[in-house]
Design a protein around this motif. Structure first.
Motif, mmCIF file in Angstrom:
data_model
loop_
_atom_site.group_PDB
_atom_site.id
_atom_site.type_symbol
_atom_site.label_atom_id
_atom_site.label_comp_id
_atom_site.label_asym_id
_atom_site.label_seq_id
_atom_site.Cartn_x
_atom_site.Cartn_y
_atom_site.Cartn_z
ATOM 1 N N ILE A 182 0.909 -1.286 -0.091
ATOM 2 C CA ILE A 182 0.009 0.066 0.101
ATOM 3 C C ILE A 182 0.843 1.259 -0.141
ATOM 4 O O ILE A 182 1.952 1.341 0.796
ATOM 5 C CB ILE A 182 -0.881 0.030 1.311
ATOM 6 C CG1 ILE A 182 -1.960 -1.116 1.064
ATOM 7 C CG2 ILE A 182 -1.708 1.531 1.413
ATOM 8 C CD1 ILE A 182 -2.733 -1.447 2.398
ATOM 9 N N GLU A 202 -5.445 5.224 -1.389
ATOM 10 C CA GLU A 202 -4.464 4.682 -0.312
ATOM 11 C C GLU A 202 -5.116 4.348 0.836
ATOM 12 O O GLU A 202 -4.952 3.204 1.596
ATOM 13 C CB GLU A 202 -3.387 5.515 -0.370
ATOM 14 C CG GLU A 202 -2.194 5.087 0.633
ATOM 15 C CD GLU A 202 -0.879 6.036 0.746
ATOM 16 O OE1 GLU A 202 -0.157 5.877 1.698
ATOM 17 O OE2 GLU A 202 -0.894 6.867 -0.218
ATOM 18 N N ALA A 238 -7.531 1.274 1.031
ATOM 19 C CA ALA A 238 -6.714 0.058 0.674
ATOM 20 C C ALA A 238 -6.332 -0.873 2.042
ATOM 21 O O ALA A 238 -6.330 -2.002 2.257
ATOM 22 C CB ALA A 238 -5.557 0.189 0.022
#
Length: 349
Positions: free
Chosen positions: A49, A251, A254
């Protein structure tokens, strides 16, 4: 050791639709050297990530260098993939991603894209090794679901600081896991995503964790490939800014894709019975608690890795913190694959 200069090519691939959603584009880079062995292994890499495919470059230079010191390198080439909403893929898919809910690009969808590439003519007759860091470990493992368990295209898999866990262990540590997930999400969303100059962007991250603890080569790669120039409008005035390629909302969300990690853990349990799975951990438990490592090596539950190595002085960001030591650990595993293959061939003869 002085790492080799790698040659690289950039590719953009179509990906299959998933659950009724149109397929996105996947960006990838192919790395090789002038001494690459056409009979060697083809390595496929998936990042974690907030990273992107180029994060692997320092580690790859060391890995190719380690192999180059031997009589015959066991590496044919390496392919590094961007998660479909990270790196260059985030830029190419920007319009398509805006039509989706931000959390729609799961690890499972990325895994399906990787599996589609594995089936492509690019890798016909190649001997494949999958390598994933953090969430990328789950992507590599989930990609193996596209193939019959007894007819896998992978001759081995490497999981580098995997963030995989069973649903039962997650639930038994629920408060701790959800607290960390919320903290990671909030911290990501609080970060600025746009800067006036490249220097301003670099200076901001250089002073903050975890970037302040990164190897300088990886940090330079992050600033070189993790940002891009964008045009903005301030009233009637048009300006050029520097922005992260990966949208911070993508992001942040995730971190919440825990179902993919549960599914990957189940698949890993099945896979390690038929494919050698090598695991590399850092020795510093800074983000992933020890019970994650215990889960991945729980022989009583059928999780029996082919090898487990630990890199001193590195934590969950092992790829970014110590790419050379990580390359050494992976190189040992790659050599064992080639030795095992040679031994198997001799027995057949």
């Amino acid at each position: 050791m002085s790492p080799l200069q790698l040659r690289s090519e950039l590719f953009v691939f179509d990906t299959p639709p998933l659950h009724g959603l149109p397929g996105l584009k996947m960006t990838a880079k192919r790395y090789y050297t002038s001494s690459s062995d056409s009979q060697g292994l083809t390595l496929l890499f998936a990042h974690g990530i907030g990273a992107h495919k180029e994060h692997w470059e320092p580690m790859l230079r060391y890995l190719f260098s380690h192999q180059n010191l031997q009589q015959q390198s066991c590496i044919r080439e390496a392919w590094c993939f961007d998660w479909l909403n990270h790196g260059d893929a985030a830029v190419i898919n920007k319009t398509a991603l805006e039509r989706r809910s931000p959390g729609d690009v799961s690890i499972a969808e990325w895994a399906a894209a990787i599996a589609s590439f594995v089936k492509s003519p690019f890798l016909r007759d190649h001997r494949l090794v999958g390598l994933g860091h953090s969430a990328g470990s789950s992507a590599i493992i989930l990609a193996t679901r596209a193939f019959p368990m007894r007819n896998q295209p992978f001759v081995a898999v490497f999981l580098l600081e995997p963030s995989m866990l069973t649903r039962e262990l997650w639930m038994s540590h629920l408060v701790e896991r959800e607290t960390l997930m919320r903290r990671s999400t909030r911290a990501t969303l609080r970060r600025p995503h746009m800067f006036d100059t490249w220097e301003e962007a670099s200076n901001y991250y250089r002073k903050r964790k975890p970037w302040a603890g990164w190897n300088h080569e990886v940090f330079d790669i992050f600033t070189q490939y993790g940002f891009h120039s964008v045009g903005t409008h301030d009233g009637s005035k048009k300006e050029t800014k520097v922005a992260l390629k990966c949208d911070l909302l993508h992001e942040a969300l995730a971190y919440q894709d825990i179902e993919s990690h549960f599914e990957a853990t189940d698949q890993y349990t099945r896979l390690c019975r038929v494919v050698p799975v090598h695991i590399v951990f850092g020795t510093i438990p800074d983000y992933i608690p020890s019970y994650f490592q215990d889960c991945m090596t729980d022989v009583s539950q059928g999780r029996s890795p082919a090898s487990v190595k630990r890199v001193s002085g590195a934590g969950h960001g092992i790829l970014q913190q110590n790419p050379e030591a990580l390359a050494r650990a992976v190189s040992v595993g790659l050599n064992s694959i080639m030795r095992d293959s040679a031994s198997h061939l001799m027995h057949r003869l």
